[in-house]
Scaffold this active site. Structure first.
Site, PDB file in Angstrom:
ATOM      1  CE  LYS A 189      -1.888   2.897   2.214  1.00 27.55           C
ATOM      2  NZ  LYS A 189      -1.581   4.336   1.966  1.00 27.55           N
ATOM      3  CD  GLU A 244      -2.497   8.414   1.980  1.00 28.29           C
ATOM      4  OE1 GLU A 244      -1.653   7.503   1.967  1.00 28.29           O
ATOM      5  OE2 GLU A 244      -3.112   8.751   3.009  1.00 28.29           O
ATOM      6  CB  SER A 261       3.272   9.282  12.093  1.00 29.91           C
ATOM      7  OG  SER A 261       1.999   8.675  11.936  1.00 29.91           O
ATOM      8  CB  CYS A 293      13.065   8.073   9.006  1.00 32.19           C
ATOM      9  SG  CYS A 293      13.941   7.158   7.748  1.00 32.19           S
ATOM     10  CD  GLU A 306       8.863  12.691  12.828  1.00 34.74           C
ATOM     11  OE1 GLU A 306       7.647  12.446  12.679  1.00 34.74           O
ATOM     12  OE2 GLU A 306       9.752  11.937  12.411  1.00 34.74           O
TER      13      GLU A 306
HETATM   14  P1  NAD Z   1       1.749   8.508   8.231  1.00 33.32           P
HETATM   15  O1  NAD Z   1       1.788   7.734   9.498  1.00 33.32           O
HETATM   16  O2  NAD Z   1       0.846   9.676   8.137  1.00 33.32           O
HETATM   17  O3  NAD Z   1       1.329   7.544   7.009  1.00 33.32           O
HETATM   18  C1  NAD Z   1       2.064   6.380   6.706  1.00 33.32           C
HETATM   19  C2  NAD Z   1       1.160   5.389   5.998  1.00 33.32           C
HETATM   20  O4  NAD Z   1       0.144   4.958   6.898  1.00 33.32           O
HETATM   21  C3  NAD Z   1       0.432   5.935   4.773  1.00 33.32           C
HETATM   22  O5  NAD Z   1       0.521   4.977   3.740  1.00 33.32           O
HETATM   23  C4  NAD Z   1      -1.013   6.097   5.252  1.00 33.32           C
HETATM   24  O6  NAD Z   1      -1.954   5.915   4.218  1.00 33.32           O
HETATM   25  C5  NAD Z   1      -1.132   4.971   6.259  1.00 33.32           C
HETATM   26  N1  NAD Z   1      -2.136   5.153   7.310  1.00 33.32           N
HETATM   27  C6  NAD Z   1      -2.758   6.281   7.711  1.00 33.32           C
HETATM   28  N2  NAD Z   1      -3.611   6.014   8.729  1.00 33.32           N
HETATM   29  C7  NAD Z   1      -3.515   4.677   8.978  1.00 33.32           C
HETATM   30  C8  NAD Z   1      -4.131   3.800   9.910  1.00 33.32           C
HETATM   31  N3  NAD Z   1      -5.037   4.235  10.796  1.00 33.32           N
HETATM   32  N4  NAD Z   1      -3.792   2.487   9.883  1.00 33.32           N
HETATM   33  C9  NAD Z   1      -2.866   2.029   9.009  1.00 33.32           C
HETATM   34  N5  NAD Z   1      -2.249   2.820   8.099  1.00 33.32           N
HETATM   35  C10 NAD Z   1      -2.570   4.125   8.091  1.00 33.32           C
HETATM   36  O7  NAD Z   1       3.268   8.910   7.896  1.00 33.32           O
HETATM   37  P2  NAD Z   1       3.801   9.862   6.712  1.00 33.32           P
HETATM   38  O8  NAD Z   1       3.424  11.261   7.020  1.00 33.32           O
HETATM   39  O9  NAD Z   1       3.466   9.294   5.377  1.00 33.32           O
HETATM   40  O10 NAD Z   1       5.382   9.672   6.866  1.00 33.32           O
HETATM   41  C11 NAD Z   1       6.175  10.454   7.720  1.00 33.32           C
HETATM   42  C12 NAD Z   1       6.444   9.723   9.014  1.00 33.32           C
HETATM   43  O11 NAD Z   1       7.102   8.481   8.753  1.00 33.32           O
HETATM   44  C13 NAD Z   1       7.390  10.489   9.932  1.00 33.32           C
HETATM   45  O12 NAD Z   1       6.905  10.394  11.253  1.00 33.32           O
HETATM   46  C14 NAD Z   1       8.709   9.745   9.787  1.00 33.32           C
HETATM   47  O13 NAD Z   1       9.568   9.849  10.906  1.00 33.32           O
HETATM   48  C15 NAD Z   1       8.236   8.352   9.613  1.00 33.32           C
HETATM   49  N6  NAD Z   1       9.234   7.494   8.979  1.00 33.32           N
HETATM   50  C16 NAD Z   1       9.916   6.635   9.787  1.00 33.32           C
HETATM   51  C17 NAD Z   1      10.907   5.816   9.252  1.00 33.32           C
HETATM   52  C18 NAD Z   1      11.671   4.892  10.156  1.00 33.32           C
HETATM   53  O14 NAD Z   1      12.539   4.183   9.660  1.00 33.32           O
HETATM   54  N7  NAD Z   1      11.407   4.860  11.447  1.00 33.32           N
HETATM   55  C19 NAD Z   1      11.169   5.852   7.883  1.00 33.32           C
HETATM   56  C20 NAD Z   1      10.439   6.745   7.072  1.00 33.32           C
HETATM   57  C21 NAD Z   1       9.467   7.560   7.645  1.00 33.32           C
END
Ligand code: NAD
Length: 493
Positions: free
Chosen positions: A175, A178, A228, A283, A390
């Site tokens: 997935k 988006e 996140s 990240c 963050e």
């Molecule tokens: P996000 O959590 O908003 O979204 C990530 C994914 O989760 C998307 O595909 C979204 O559609 C999906 N999602 C949204 N709600 C959901 C739910 N209730 N259940 C399951 N999936 C759901 O994150 P983002 O804004 O796309 O990415 C940025 C974040 O990712 C930052 O916090 C960053 O630190 C983190 N990140 C962490 C790493 C790591 O290695 N720890 C790597 C890359 C990014």
């Protein structure tokens, strides 16, 4: 030209998604709509997972050497199309072309590591585990795995998992985020060409509805989530409640500790790239600098702020800047820009000094872009919201510690523990840092200690809910279940 509408990839075909509607995908440098992504329904996810479940037994029974053959070809195809893939990635995500190339290289490197699965998946055998008995550990594939991706690394993050999942004999559903679905769509065109059997890999577009349907699906054996912490926590809890395997990697606030003996010329250059590359949306981006001692604190502020002023902020696809190594593009969306700007206001209200203000920046000809200039807050103390939260933008907080112990205490007390780095010439402090700093990935004079694909990737504390990190040899354990056999044979009658 009409706006392209993306398709799901199911059973080796690109198909119109069963969806609740379409979402615009934007170029964050201009605000222009470049595609529309379908928001798949739970029923669509069910259809996709069923094809993956049907493909599992045949794929699991395919010899491992045959399973990795398409991956060799995929690596070759992605290498040949690297520049095209990078442009798609930059257009939808906004990072610089050199950053996109580095991301693509790491994605391909993960493919190469997974091509070693005939060696990596080998089990163990203990001859004579008891009288006339032998013991054996078999590493068996498990079933259908799902991956839910964040927006900041549209190619690399899914490749921390995808090549390993399928090389070990599982089937896999991605997935994509988006906000940046085009990169994975183009990678799936390459996956389509390498001749994997139908159902082995699938792509489902959508938002949280599709993601939650994947997490809840009874035929999904495990989830790799990256995003996140708020969502990672929910995914981990739901997987635990439904008996699934999970890796849920979350948010970060990566600290850089500067010791008085650090080589400041190199350190400042290194910190700038760590803090402002990808507009602070890595990240592993550093967003908190802790300088040890008054003199180091003052020198760090003076030199870091001066160097931050020199960072070029521009549309990464503007040919005048395309090869600029330290170019900073926009943040991902207008909504995220508002959040980052609000966090700067919060910092000022809670008493930090705005040593460099990146608000109010417009790029001529790119007025619709979501740009923020490098921003530095000093006089920050642990516990302030700008330190605890963050921000995920080009905003750096600088704190002072009186000793090494206090500096390590600041990062250890922080809720997140993804990465942390120490700048020093002293082996003594470096060793203490390795022993005492609580973060999953540590750097010594390396500002972005993102491990290569041969090593595991992942944080600790609220940055990761999992026992098994991403990529490399370690992730093979996530995608395989050990089956332990104890056997003996009676003498022939
Ligand atoms: P996000 O959590 O908003 O979204 C990530 C994914 O989760 C998307 O595909 C979204 O559609 C999906 N999602 C949204 N709600 C959901 C739910 N209730 N259940 C399951 N999936 C759901 O994150 P983002 O804004 O796309 O990415 C940025 C974040 O990712 C930052 O916090 C960053 O630190 C983190 N990140 C962490 C790493 C790591 O290695 N720890 C790597 C890359 C990014």
């Amino acid at each position: 030209m009409s706006t392209p509408i993306l398709k799901n990839y199911v059973n080796s075909a690109f198909v119109d998604a069963g969806c609740r509607g379409l979402l615009d995908v934007e170029n964050p440098s201009t605000g222009a709509v470049i595609a529309q992504v379908p928001l798949s329904t739970a029923e669509e996810v069910d259809r996709v997972v069923r094809t993956a479940a049907a493909a599992f037994p045949g794929w699991a029974a395919t010899p491992v050497a045959r399973r990795v053959k398409p991956l060799f070809e995929l690596a070759e195809r992605m290498r040949r199309d690297e520049e095209g893939l990078c442009r798609v990635l930059v257009e939808e995500m906004g990072k610089s072309l050199p950053d996109a190339r580095a991301e693509m290289k790491r994605a391909i490197e993960n493919l190469e590591v997974a091509c070693g699965m005939p060696m990596l998946q080998q089990g163990e055998r203990l001859v004579g585990c008891s009288f006339e008995m032998d013991g054996e550990v078999l590493r068996m594939p498990v079933g259908v795995f799902g991956m839910i991706a964040p927006y900041n690394f549209p190619a690399m993050v899914p490749f921390w998992f995808l090549p390993y999942a399928i090389a070990t004999g599982n089937t896999f559903v991605v997935k994509a985020s988006e906000q940046v679905p085009n990169t994975m769509q183009r990678i799936f065109e390459h996956l389509d060409a390498v001749g994997l059997p139908p159902g082995v890999v699938s792509l489902v577009h959508g938002d949280r509805v599709a993601a939650e349907a994947l997490v809840e699906h009874p035929d999904v054996a495990g989830i790799s989530f990256v995003g996140s912490t708020k969502v990672a926590r929910q995914v981990a809890a739901r997987c635990a409640a439904t008996g699934k395997r999970f890796q849920a990697l979350g948010s970060a606030k990566n600290h850089l500790v500067v010791m008085p003996d650090a080589r400041m010329d190199e350190v400042v250059r290194n910190m700038i790239s760590s803090c402002f590359g990808c507009a602070g949306q890595r990240c592993m981006a550093s967003s908190a600098i802790v300088a040890v001692g008054d003199a180091t604190y003052r020198e760090t502020i003076d030199r870091f702020v001066a160097a931050s002023r020199d960072v070029v902020v521009a549309d990464p696809l503007d040919p005048r800047f395309a090869d600029e190594q330290m170019l900073m593009g926009p943040v991902i969306s207008a909504r995220h820009k508002d959040y980052v700007l609000n966090m700067i206001d919060v910092g000022v209200r809670e008493g930090a000094t705005l040593a460099l203000d990146g608000r109010g920046l417009t790029i001529p000809g790119r007025e619709g872009g979501h740009f923020i200039g490098p921003t530095v807050l000093t006089d920050v103390r642990p516990g302030m919201a700008v330190h605890q939260t963050e921000i995920f933008g080009p905003v750096v907080v600088i704190l002072k510690a009186d000793s090494f112990e206090e500096a390590v205490g600041i990062l250890n007390d922080h809720p997140y523990g993804n990465g942390a780095s120490l700048y020093t010439q002293s082996g003594y402090w470096a060793r203490r840092f390795k022993m005492e700093a609580r973060a999953g990935m540590l750097g010594i004079n390396v500002g972005i200690p993102a491990p290569v694909a041969y090593l595991p990737f992942g944080g600790t504390k609220a940055s990761a809910f999992t026992d098994i990190k991403a990529q490399g040899r370690e992730v093979v354990s996530f995608f395989t279940e050990s089956r332990i056999v104890t056997e003996r044979f009676w003498p022939e009658a």
